[in-house]
Design an enzyme around this catalytic site. Structure first.
Site, PDB file in Angstrom:
ATOM      1  N   HIS A 189      -2.200  -0.776 -11.504  1.00 55.26           N
ATOM      2  CA  HIS A 189      -3.017  -0.363 -10.366  1.00 55.26           C
ATOM      3  C   HIS A 189      -4.251  -1.240 -10.334  1.00 55.26           C
ATOM      4  O   HIS A 189      -4.771  -1.611 -11.378  1.00 55.26           O
ATOM      5  CB  HIS A 189      -3.424   1.115 -10.523  1.00 55.26           C
ATOM      6  CG  HIS A 189      -3.937   1.728  -9.266  1.00 55.26           C
ATOM      7  ND1 HIS A 189      -5.231   1.581  -8.844  1.00 55.26           N
ATOM      8  CD2 HIS A 189      -3.320   2.472  -8.322  1.00 55.26           C
ATOM      9  CE1 HIS A 189      -5.392   2.223  -7.710  1.00 55.26           C
ATOM     10  NE2 HIS A 189      -4.247   2.771  -7.358  1.00 55.26           N
ATOM     11  N   HIS A 231       0.845  -1.193   0.000  1.00 61.14           N
ATOM     12  CA  HIS A 231       0.000   0.000   0.000  1.00 61.14           C
ATOM     13  C   HIS A 231       0.885   1.248   0.000  1.00 61.14           C
ATOM     14  O   HIS A 231       1.038   1.900  -1.025  1.00 61.14           O
ATOM     15  CB  HIS A 231      -0.921  -0.064   1.217  1.00 61.14           C
ATOM     16  CG  HIS A 231      -2.011   0.956   1.249  1.00 61.14           C
ATOM     17  ND1 HIS A 231      -2.277   1.808   0.206  1.00 61.14           N
ATOM     18  CD2 HIS A 231      -2.925   1.249   2.209  1.00 61.14           C
ATOM     19  CE1 HIS A 231      -3.298   2.581   0.531  1.00 61.14           C
ATOM     20  NE2 HIS A 231      -3.705   2.270   1.743  1.00 61.14           N
ATOM     21  N   ASP A 276       2.922   6.370  -7.695  1.00 61.04           N
ATOM     22  CA  ASP A 276       4.190   6.106  -7.016  1.00 61.04           C
ATOM     23  C   ASP A 276       5.391   6.105  -7.939  1.00 61.04           C
ATOM     24  O   ASP A 276       6.526   6.071  -7.474  1.00 61.04           O
ATOM     25  CB  ASP A 276       4.115   4.751  -6.297  1.00 61.04           C
ATOM     26  CG  ASP A 276       3.222   4.834  -5.092  1.00 61.04           C
ATOM     27  OD1 ASP A 276       3.278   5.864  -4.415  1.00 61.04           O
ATOM     28  OD2 ASP A 276       2.465   3.890  -4.847  1.00 61.04           O
TER      29      ASP A 276
HETATM   30  N1  ACO Z   1       4.850  -5.196 -13.836  1.00 65.28           N
HETATM   31  C1  ACO Z   1       4.752  -6.264 -14.644  1.00 65.28           C
HETATM   32  N2  ACO Z   1       3.615  -6.967 -14.799  1.00 65.28           N
HETATM   33  C2  ACO Z   1       2.552  -6.571 -14.083  1.00 65.28           C
HETATM   34  C3  ACO Z   1       2.591  -5.464 -13.231  1.00 65.28           C
HETATM   35  C4  ACO Z   1       3.809  -4.760 -13.112  1.00 65.28           C
HETATM   36  N3  ACO Z   1       3.915  -3.693 -12.313  1.00 65.28           N
HETATM   37  N4  ACO Z   1       1.380  -5.284 -12.642  1.00 65.28           N
HETATM   38  C5  ACO Z   1       0.603  -6.264 -13.126  1.00 65.28           C
HETATM   39  N5  ACO Z   1       1.308  -7.024 -14.010  1.00 65.28           N
HETATM   40  C6  ACO Z   1       0.796  -8.152 -14.804  1.00 65.28           C
HETATM   41  C7  ACO Z   1       0.623  -9.400 -13.951  1.00 65.28           C
HETATM   42  O1  ACO Z   1       1.790 -10.195 -13.968  1.00 65.28           O
HETATM   43  C8  ACO Z   1      -0.522 -10.057 -14.652  1.00 65.28           C
HETATM   44  O2  ACO Z   1      -0.042 -10.647 -15.824  1.00 65.28           O
HETATM   45  P1  ACO Z   1      -0.658 -12.059 -16.325  1.00 65.28           P
HETATM   46  O3  ACO Z   1      -2.079 -11.750 -16.672  1.00 65.28           O
HETATM   47  O4  ACO Z   1       0.181 -12.456 -17.484  1.00 65.28           O
HETATM   48  O5  ACO Z   1      -0.545 -13.000 -15.155  1.00 65.28           O
HETATM   49  C9  ACO Z   1      -1.411  -8.879 -15.085  1.00 65.28           C
HETATM   50  O6  ACO Z   1      -0.503  -7.780 -15.242  1.00 65.28           O
HETATM   51  C10 ACO Z   1      -2.493  -8.516 -14.076  1.00 65.28           C
HETATM   52  O7  ACO Z   1      -1.876  -8.370 -12.792  1.00 65.28           O
HETATM   53  P2  ACO Z   1      -2.666  -8.435 -11.419  1.00 65.28           P
HETATM   54  O8  ACO Z   1      -1.714  -8.748 -10.333  1.00 65.28           O
HETATM   55  O9  ACO Z   1      -3.878  -9.295 -11.566  1.00 65.28           O
HETATM   56  O10 ACO Z   1      -3.175  -6.951 -11.286  1.00 65.28           O
HETATM   57  P3  ACO Z   1      -3.711  -6.292  -9.965  1.00 65.28           P
HETATM   58  O11 ACO Z   1      -4.718  -5.313 -10.391  1.00 65.28           O
HETATM   59  O12 ACO Z   1      -4.138  -7.298  -8.970  1.00 65.28           O
HETATM   60  O13 ACO Z   1      -2.409  -5.596  -9.385  1.00 65.28           O
HETATM   61  C11 ACO Z   1      -0.920  -3.992  -8.561  1.00 65.28           C
HETATM   62  C12 ACO Z   1      -2.315  -4.245  -9.161  1.00 65.28           C
HETATM   63  C13 ACO Z   1      -0.775  -4.789  -7.247  1.00 65.28           C
HETATM   64  C14 ACO Z   1      -0.781  -2.510  -8.237  1.00 65.28           C
HETATM   65  C15 ACO Z   1       0.153  -4.432  -9.587  1.00 65.28           C
HETATM   66  O14 ACO Z   1      -0.025  -3.747 -10.803  1.00 65.28           O
HETATM   67  C16 ACO Z   1       1.582  -4.255  -9.062  1.00 65.28           C
HETATM   68  O15 ACO Z   1       2.077  -5.127  -8.354  1.00 65.28           O
HETATM   69  N6  ACO Z   1       2.233  -3.112  -9.414  1.00 65.28           N
HETATM   70  C17 ACO Z   1       3.577  -2.835  -8.932  1.00 65.28           C
HETATM   71  C18 ACO Z   1       3.506  -2.297  -7.504  1.00 65.28           C
HETATM   72  C19 ACO Z   1       2.956  -0.887  -7.460  1.00 65.28           C
HETATM   73  O16 ACO Z   1       3.349  -0.013  -8.211  1.00 65.28           O
HETATM   74  N7  ACO Z   1       2.029  -0.663  -6.498  1.00 65.28           N
HETATM   75  C20 ACO Z   1       1.467   0.673  -6.271  1.00 65.28           C
HETATM   76  C21 ACO Z   1       0.022   0.729  -6.520  1.00 65.28           C
HETATM   77  S1  ACO Z   1      -0.551   2.393  -6.316  1.00 65.28           S
HETATM   78  C22 ACO Z   1      -0.829   2.593  -4.659  1.00 65.28           C
HETATM   79  O17 ACO Z   1      -1.014   1.681  -3.918  1.00 65.28           O
HETATM   80  C23 ACO Z   1      -0.838   3.966  -4.110  1.00 65.28           C
END
Ligand code: ACO
Length: 459
Positions: free
Chosen positions: A339, A299, A395
C-alpha cells in the site's frame, strides 16, 4: 539543541540545474524527538544567501511561505506523494503504525459496533448522532432512495446491452445534476444537505439498477421498509418473491465493508472530488469525477485483480512457484499486497478477514480462500515481502467476500463507490467550509524553447 540540515535540491528543479537550497530544522532537540519540539524550519537560498524561517504546523510547512523566498520556484512532486493539499479533520491515518480513525474513532470500534449510516453521519457532521438525530438522518436517507423514472427509463436503459456497471454509475451520477437544478446553490446549507442526502440514498439504487440492466433483469424499486444494506441487496437480487429477505449475516457483512470503505483521507478519488469541487461545480458533477477516478484499476480495481490472480494460481501447489515468480519479477505483483501509505498490516484487512469467516459460514467457503491463506502465510514470512514492508491490504480479502455473496467482478468498484460517496461528500463539504482556493497546481516546463510556425508544405 542541534540544527539538522536537509539538502532539498531534489525537491526543487528548474531555474538553472545548479540551483540549490538548504533546509534547516530549527529548535529541534534530538533527545526529545520530532513530535514535541520541531516548531520551525529555516530555508536558505544558496544563490543569494537569503534565509526565511517557516513555522511547522500540524506536521507541515506552508508552501506559500516558501514562495516568499523562492517566487517562481515550484515543488516538484508527481503524484503529490509529499504534498498536503488541504487541512482535514475527517480521517486520521498512520500508515507505519497501521492506524485508521474516522473523526477520532478507531476503525476497529466502528466496524464492530456501528453501522454504515451512523458512520456516514459521523464523517459528515463530525460527531456520532444522538438517537433522535439518527432517526431523522435514517428517515431522510430512506425517503430519498428513489430515482427519477427518466434516469432509469431514458438514461440507464439507453446504454449498450453489455455496458460496464461502473461506467453506467459514473454517468448516471453526473446526469443527476441535470435533475436537481438547486444543486448549484452550493453555499446554501439547506440545499447542500439535501444533495448530500440524495446522493448517499440514491447511490445503491443506481448501482443495483446498473447491475440489473447489465444482466438483463428488470429494475427493482427500493423497499423503504428495509435497512440500508438489506434494501440494496433486495434491489440487487429480488426476483419474483413479494419481499426479498437478505440473510442478516450477509447484510451486516456488507455494512461492515461499507464502514471500512467509507473514507480514506486524500486518496485519488477524494482528491478528484476536492479538485473538481474547488471549481464550485455541483456535488453530482464532483461525485461523478471522484467515481471516475475510482474506476481506474490502480484504485478501485485491485480486489478484482486479486480474484483473477487467485484464479490463475488455481491450486495450493502452485502458490510457492507463483511467489517465486513475483520475487523474480516475471510474475507481476502480488495483488492485494502493499500500500502506498500502509507500511504495516492494513487495519481494515484484519477486520475483513473476520468478516470473511462469517460470510463463508453462510455461503460456503470460496475455493480460492485456501490459496489466499497460503499466499498470505508464505508472503508474511518471506524476506522479500518483509524487507519491503508488504502486507495484505483491504483488497486482499474483500473480493473473496463480494464473490462469495454473488457479486460479479464488474460490481466491485461499484460496491466501493457506494460507501465512499459519504467520504467524498464529507471532504467536499469541509473544503467549501474552508473557503479553499481553486485547485491549480504548477508545472516544470520541459518542452521546446520558442520556435516559429512553418506552413505544412515546408515541414
Ligand atoms: N508484490 C510484489 N512486490 C511489490 C508489491 C507487490 N504487491 N508492491 C510493491 N512491491 C515491491 C516493488 O516491486 C518495489 O520493490 P523494489 O524496491 O525491489 O523495486 C517495492 O516493493 C516498493 O514498491 P513501490 O511500487 O515503490 O510501492 P508503492 O508504495 O508505490 O506501491 C502499491 C503501492 C501500488 C499499492 C503496490 O504495493 C502494488 O502495486 N500493490 C498491488 C496492487 C494492490 O493491491 N493495490 C491496492 C492498494 S489498496 C487500495 O487502493 C484500496
Amino acid at each position: 539543541m542541534q540544527p539538522v540540515t536537509l539538502a532539498a535540491d531534489r525537491l526543487v528543479k528548474g531555474h538553472g540545474g545548479a540551483s540549490r537550497i538548504g533546509v534547516d530544522i530549527g529548535d529541534f532537540d534530538l533527545t526529545e524527538g520530532l513530535r514535541r519540539v520541531a516548531e520551525s524550519i529555516t530555508i536558505t537560498d544558496n544563490r543569494t544567501g537569503q534565509s526565511l524561517e517557516i513555522p511547522l504546523e500540524n506536521g507541515g510547512v506552508s508552501a506559500a511561505d516558501f514562495s516568499k523566498l523562492l517566487p517562481g520556484t515550484w515543488f516538484y512532486d508527481p503524484g503529490l506523494t509529499a504534498t498536503a493539499a488541504c487541512e482535514s479533520a475527517i480521517t486520521y491515518l498512520d500508515g507505519d503504525a497501521g492506524i485508521l480513525r474516522y473523526r477520532g474513532y478507531p476503525i476497529e470500534q466502528l466496524a464492530e459496533d456501528s453501522t454504515f449510516l451512523e458512520v456516514a453521519y459521523l464523517l459528515l457532521n463530525g460527531e456520532l448522532p444522538t438517537t433522535d438525530e439518527f432517526a431523522v438522518w435514517e428517515r431522510e436517507i430512506t425517503l430519498h432512495t428513489f430515482i427519477h423514472e427518466n434516469v432509469r427509463k431514458r438514461f440507464l436503459e439507453g446504454f449498450h446491452y453489455d455496458a460496464h456497471p461502473m461506467g453506467m454509475l459514473v454517468s448516471a451520477v453526473a446526469a443527476l445534476s441535470t435533475f436537481y437544478s438547486d444543486a448549484k446553490d452550493i453555499f446554501d446549507p439547506d440545499s447542500r444537505d439535501k444533495q448530500i442526502i440524495r446522493l448517499i440514498a440514491k447511490m445503491p439504487t443506481l448501482a443495483a439498477a446498473a447491475h440489473r440492466f447489465s444482466v438483463g433483469m428488470p429494475f427493482v424499486y427500493p423497499d423503504n421498509s428495509l435497512p440500508f444494506t438489506s434494501n440494496f441487496l433486495s434491489m440487487m437480487w429480488k426476483i419474483a418473491e413479494p419481499r426479498f429477505a437478505a440473510d442478516p449475516v450477509l447484510a451486516r457483512a456488507l455494512d461492515v465493508l461499507f464502514i471500512l470503505h467509507a473514507d480514506h483521507e486524500q486518496n485519488c478519488s477524494t482528491t478528484a472530488m476536492r479538485v473538481v469541487g474547488s471549481s464550485h461545480a455541483d456535488p453530482y458533477s464532483a461525485t461523478a469525477a471522484a467515481a471516475a477516478a475510482l474506476y481506474g484499476p490502480r484504485h478501485g480495481g485491485a480486489n478484482e485483480a486479486v480474484i483473477r490472480m487467485l484464479t490463475d494460481i488455481g491450486s495450493i501447489e502452485n502458490v510457492e512457484p507463483f511467489i517465486a515468480s513475483v520475487k523474480s519479477g516475471s510474475g507481476g505483483r502480488l495483488q492485494g499486497f502493499g500500500h502506498r501509505v500502509y507500511k504495516s498490516y492494513d487495519p481494515r484487512a484484519k477486520i475483513i478477514k473476520k468478516t470473511a469467516d462469517e460470510v463463508f459460514a453462510v455461503t460456503g467457503k470460496s475455493p480460492l480462500l485456501d490459496i489466499a491463506l497460503k499466499l498470505e502465510e508464505i508472503a508474511l514470512s518471506d524476506e522479500y515481502f518483509i524487507s519491503r514492508k508488504l502486507y495484505p491490504n483491504v483488497d486482499f480479502y474483500s473480493g473473496l467476500i463480494y464473490q462469495a455473496m454473488g457479486f460479479p467482478l464488474e460490481m466491485f468498484p461499484v460496491l466501493f463507490a457506494i460507501p465512499r460517496t459519504a467520504g467524498w461528500l464529507a471532504h467536499w463539504q469541509e473544503m467549501l467550509n474552508q473557503d479553499s482556493k481553486i485547485a491549480r497546481p504548477r508545472q516544470l516546463y520541459i518542452g521546446s524553447e520558442e520556435r516559429n510556425y512553418r506552413p505544412i508544405g515546408e515541414r
